[in-house]
Design a protein around this motif. Structure first.
Motif, PDB file in Angstrom:
ATOM      1  N   THR A  22       0.853  -1.182   0.000  1.00  0.00           N
ATOM      2  CA  THR A  22       0.000   0.000   0.000  1.00  0.00           C
ATOM      3  C   THR A  22       0.893   1.238   0.000  1.00  0.00           C
ATOM      4  O   THR A  22       1.841   1.325   0.796  1.00  0.00           O
ATOM      5  N   HIS A  24       0.789   5.479   0.178  1.00  0.00           N
ATOM      6  CA  HIS A  24      -0.063   6.629   0.522  1.00  0.00           C
ATOM      7  C   HIS A  24       0.488   7.889  -0.135  1.00  0.00           C
ATOM      8  O   HIS A  24       1.681   8.192  -0.008  1.00  0.00           O
ATOM      9  N   TYR A  25      -0.370   8.614  -0.821  1.00  0.00           N
ATOM     10  CA  TYR A  25       0.014   9.886  -1.438  1.00  0.00           C
ATOM     11  C   TYR A  25      -0.495  11.022  -0.546  1.00  0.00           C
ATOM     12  O   TYR A  25      -1.705  11.196  -0.365  1.00  0.00           O
ATOM     13  N   THR A  72      -3.702   4.912  -1.419  1.00  0.00           N
ATOM     14  CA  THR A  72      -4.577   5.753  -0.616  1.00  0.00           C
ATOM     15  C   THR A  72      -4.020   7.170  -0.641  1.00  0.00           C
ATOM     16  O   THR A  72      -2.865   7.389  -1.013  1.00  0.00           O
ATOM     17  N   ASP A  73      -4.823   8.130  -0.265  1.00  0.00           N
ATOM     18  CA  ASP A  73      -4.331   9.511  -0.303  1.00  0.00           C
ATOM     19  C   ASP A  73      -5.044  10.367   0.729  1.00  0.00           C
ATOM     20  O   ASP A  73      -6.138  10.032   1.192  1.00  0.00           O
ATOM     21  N   SER A  74      -4.408  11.448   1.075  1.00  0.00           N
ATOM     22  CA  SER A  74      -5.001  12.441   1.970  1.00  0.00           C
ATOM     23  C   SER A  74      -4.404  13.801   1.647  1.00  0.00           C
ATOM     24  O   SER A  74      -3.332  13.903   1.050  1.00  0.00           O
ATOM     25  N   ALA A  89      -0.914   8.496   8.146  1.00  0.00           N
ATOM     26  CA  ALA A  89      -0.534   7.751   6.946  1.00  0.00           C
ATOM     27  C   ALA A  89       0.497   6.679   7.273  1.00  0.00           C
ATOM     28  O   ALA A  89       0.424   5.548   6.769  1.00  0.00           O
ATOM     29  N   GLU A  92      -0.669   3.487   8.570  1.00  0.00           N
ATOM     30  CA  GLU A  92      -1.305   2.649   7.543  1.00  0.00           C
ATOM     31  C   GLU A  92      -0.271   1.937   6.677  1.00  0.00           C
ATOM     32  O   GLU A  92      -0.439   0.784   6.306  1.00  0.00           O
ATOM     33  N   THR A  93       0.823   2.639   6.339  1.00  0.00           N
ATOM     34  CA  THR A  93       1.854   2.085   5.468  1.00  0.00           C
ATOM     35  C   THR A  93       3.165   2.829   5.708  1.00  0.00           C
ATOM     36  O   THR A  93       3.159   3.996   6.131  1.00  0.00           O
ATOM     37  N   LEU A  96       5.391   6.318   1.625  1.00  0.00           N
ATOM     38  CA  LEU A  96       4.691   7.569   1.389  1.00  0.00           C
ATOM     39  C   LEU A  96       5.290   8.301   0.196  1.00  0.00           C
ATOM     40  O   LEU A  96       6.521   8.385   0.059  1.00  0.00           O
TER      41      LEU A  96
END
Length: 384
Positions: A22, A24-25, A72-74, A89, A92-93, A96
């Motif tokens: 996974t 994350h952006y 995933t992103d935020s 983030a 979660e992973t 990044l």
């Protein structure tokens, strides 16, 4: 016989371990000053669209190897705490990809939760991040500003354009580009001539034909006019309005860039088409930086059959890693500061003019290290 053949094929097939990755952006919004033109609106998913295309590229290979990839992103709105979002983030992973200013990138990299992570800087070109402010857990897939200005300087040397006045904006990004440009010209035996600062706040869409000739009249004769306008504020109005009819280069006119729609060689049109089909727009440099980050991670996972950040980081920084980046040469990471080596296209809006490093600019390791901070120049010690 058919059953025997199928059984033999199954026994011969490699047993791939299931690996789930996974990424994350994380986007940290930054306040941008208004510009005098609205021709280049900032896409809502700038960078994130490049990450999405790379995830699909990784998944295409991963399906055959038991590897799955998820994105995933935020987004951190202006005024909110990036560290809080980064911690969430990282919970979660440990992979990044980040779009953030330089000071935010180093703050995230310094978080205790980030010490075992791999962070990719996909959008920030600040030279300090590859120099004294480097972090061992922060890799850079976007070229540094120095890489872009070194590419342009090589072109100026090749053309024997050595009388080079400059017009510079006053925004910090403009001044950072100007400083990098001065360093690059010195590095390759050139220097900036007369400097003029752009301080107009009038609407140049109406006044450029009157104001710019007067503004440039006292520059005299020269080979090319350099422009430091990283915001895209005024540079477009300099072209064809100067007192002397001369080439314009730098932030406008002839530019050295990470990526552009005119890059079509080396199979690049395939990437351009995939991106346009997925995003409904042209690929921007920030998209390319995000794409390269996730593709590099995917290549490392494929080659190592691992998802452990320490093992992947070691492979990414090793001589065994290469990324096919549609730029004409395999791309690798500099083991001393985490910068992804890569060619720099030199373009105008309608065509690719050259691809740096240019022929004749030699280096004992690789000609790609003529672009940006070389190992003896870099004050980065985090990678020792």
């Amino acid at each position: 016989m058919l059953r025997l053949a199928l059984a033999t094929m199954c026994l011969a097939a490699p047993a791939w371990a299931q690996i789930d990755v996974t990424v994350h952006y994380l986007t940290v919004e930054r306040e941008l000053p208004p510009t005098l033109s609205n021709l280049d609106p900032r896409p809502e998913r700038l960078g994130l669209d490049g990450a999405a295309v790379a995830i699909e590229d990784n998944a295409t290979t991963g399906r055959f190897l038991g590897q799955t990839y998820a994105l995933t992103d935020s987004t951190v709105p202006l005024g909110e705490d990036p560290a809080e979002a980064a911690r969430a983030a990282l919970g979660e992973t440990l992979f990044l990809v980040i779009d953030a200013p330089a000071e935010v990138l180093t703050a995230i990299a310094d978080l205790p939760e980030a010490q075992g992570a791999i962070l990719f800087n996909a959008t920030e070109g600040a030279n300090d991040l590859r120099d004294a402010e480097c972090r061992a857990n922060l890799l850079h897939t976007i070229p540094s500003t120095a890489m872009r200005t070194d590419a342009l300087a090589q072109f100026l040397v090749r053309k024997r354009w050595d009388d080079l006045p400059v017009i510079a904006g006053t925004h910090p990004d403009d001044l950072a580009y100007l400083a990098a440009l001065e360093r690059s010209l010195t590095k390759f035996g050139l220097e900036i001539g007369t400097r003029k600062d752009w301080v107009f706040d009038a609407d140049m869409r109406r006044n450029a034909a009157q104001e710019v000739p007067l503004f440039t009249q006292d520059l005299g004769d020269y080979d090319a006019l350099l422009v430091a306008d990283e915001l895209g504020d005024f540079g477009r109005y300099i072209l064809y309005n100067t007192w002397e009819p001369r080439p314009v280069a730098g932030s406008e006119g002839l530019t050295a860039v990470t990526w552009a729609r005119v890059v079509e060689q080396w199979g690049a049109v395939q990437l351009q088409n995939r991106f346009e089909e997925a995003a409904g727009r042209e690929m921007e440099p920030e998209d390319y930086g995000a794409w390269a980050a996730i593709r590099a991670l995917g290549e490392a996972v494929t080659r190592t059959s691992a998802a452990d950040p320490a093992a992947l980081r070691a492979f990414l920084l090793s001589d065994e890693f290469e990324l096919a980046g549609f730029k004409g040469r395999p791309m690798t990471f500099r083991a001393w500061n985490g910068q992804l080596r890569q060619p720099i296209p030199i373009v105008h809006p309608r065509a690719l003019v050259a691809n740096a490093p240019l022929e004749g600019f030699l280096h004992q390791r690789t000609e790609l290290d003529t672009l940006g901070l070389d190992e003896p120049e870099s004050a980065c010690t985090a990678f020792d």
